[in-house]
Design an enzyme around this catalytic site. Sequence first.
Site, mmCIF file in Angstrom:
data_model
loop_
_atom_site.group_PDB
_atom_site.id
_atom_site.type_symbol
_atom_site.label_atom_id
_atom_site.label_comp_id
_atom_site.label_asym_id
_atom_site.label_seq_id
_atom_site.Cartn_x
_atom_site.Cartn_y
_atom_site.Cartn_z
ATOM 1 C CE1 TYR A 57 -51.717 15.695 -67.207
ATOM 2 C CE2 TYR A 57 -53.240 17.479 -66.409
ATOM 3 C CZ TYR A 57 -52.457 16.997 -67.293
ATOM 4 O OH TYR A 57 -52.260 17.777 -68.521
ATOM 5 C CB SER A 155 -53.161 17.621 -75.946
ATOM 6 O OG SER A 155 -52.131 18.280 -75.196
ATOM 7 C CD GLN A 181 -54.029 21.373 -72.271
ATOM 8 O OE1 GLN A 181 -53.572 20.737 -71.438
ATOM 9 N NE2 GLN A 181 -55.412 21.771 -72.408
ATOM 10 C CG LEU A 213 -43.736 30.066 -65.561
ATOM 11 C CD1 LEU A 213 -43.985 29.883 -63.998
ATOM 12 C CD2 LEU A 213 -43.467 31.315 -66.110
ATOM 13 C CE LYS A 221 -39.541 26.206 -59.562
ATOM 14 N NZ LYS A 221 -40.504 25.805 -59.099
ATOM 15 N NE ARG A 231 -43.856 21.604 -62.230
ATOM 16 C CZ ARG A 231 -44.934 21.869 -62.874
ATOM 17 N NH1 ARG A 231 -44.902 21.648 -64.535
ATOM 18 N NH2 ARG A 231 -45.795 22.311 -62.633
ATOM 19 C CB THR A 292 -46.655 24.476 -55.790
ATOM 20 O OG1 THR A 292 -45.779 25.315 -55.702
ATOM 21 C CG2 THR A 292 -46.261 23.454 -56.969
ATOM 22 C CD GLN A 296 -45.630 28.780 -58.094
ATOM 23 O OE1 GLN A 296 -46.343 27.720 -57.652
ATOM 24 N NE2 GLN A 296 -44.410 28.381 -58.719
ATOM 25 C CD GLU A 299 -44.325 35.596 -58.649
ATOM 26 O OE1 GLU A 299 -43.396 35.493 -59.611
ATOM 27 O OE2 GLU A 299 -44.186 35.179 -57.480
#
Length: 332
Positions: A57, A155, A181, A213, A221, A231, A292, A296, A299
């Site tokens: 990452y 993963s 994962q 998501l 969105k 992203r 981000t 958000q 929520e």
Amino acid sequence: MATLGYRRLGRSGLKVSELSYGSWVTFANQLDTDAAAECVRTAYEAGVNFFDGAEVYADGRAEEILGSILRRYGWGRDTYCVSSKVFWGGESPTQLGLSRKHVRDACHAALRRLGVDYLDLYFCHRPDEGTPIEETVRAMSDLVHQGLVLYWGTSEWSAQQIQEAYGVARERSLEPPTMEQPQYNMFHRVRVESEYRRLYDSLGLGTTTWSPLASGILTGKYAQGVTAGSRMGLAAYDWLRQRLESPAGQSMVAKTNGLASIARELGLTTAQLAIAWCLKNPNVSSVILGATSVQQLEENLAAAAHVADLTDEVLARIEEVLDNRPDPPPSY
């Protein structure tokens, strides 16, 4: 904000928050250290006790940011869990894959970046066909015995590969994998719901699932295309945008529009509906969020309080909208 619940990581004794916070894409790419710190603090104060990372990452920068945040707030090490993943560490042959050398080197590098003495969870980020599975299992087991890792897992491994790793460990008195994962969301579900089904009982497999998501599609969105700052608008993630613009991607967008009406009836956002849907599966130990902004994140964290709202009737309506599987939805 509702207090999060906690679930056992498979058959282990470790309890992780049902919603966790990850750093893929966001840290260093979309969030600087201060913005990331606000999100991590918000998550921790809401009850999140698991923060997910990986050596790949932002080429390690994401873990450095998380480490600096943990030092900034000074929370007790016994109040949170951190993870890392090993596979892509650089361009050199010794920086790739799951050889004993890279598994060990990557673990020590992650410890330095995060500023911790041990990793709670350590994942083999992908299967490595170039390394004997016994070598990888033994390398992971050694790290556990050395106290550098508490639980190791995989993963995006197949059920067969996980079963083989577990068998090797048991046959040679090594530490077996505890968790997997995988990606899991309304559009990507066969592996978690079908392929791994027998492993939950036979091996006690836990799951820390990612992309609830579907890379943002399930927020709604992208109904009008790629938005600035998302992203899919990042150059490094052009492959996500291409997938969105494909016929399959546009079908997902259309189905998300249908899910939005169900969410509104329940007083939820489409994102909250999608996250609560993932939590409805009892074989999910923790759902990794990738928000981000604090707004958000708050929520998305609120979705945990609405799992009970997804009754059998609501789940059936969701299946009608998705219309993407020939079998009836699983009974939990």
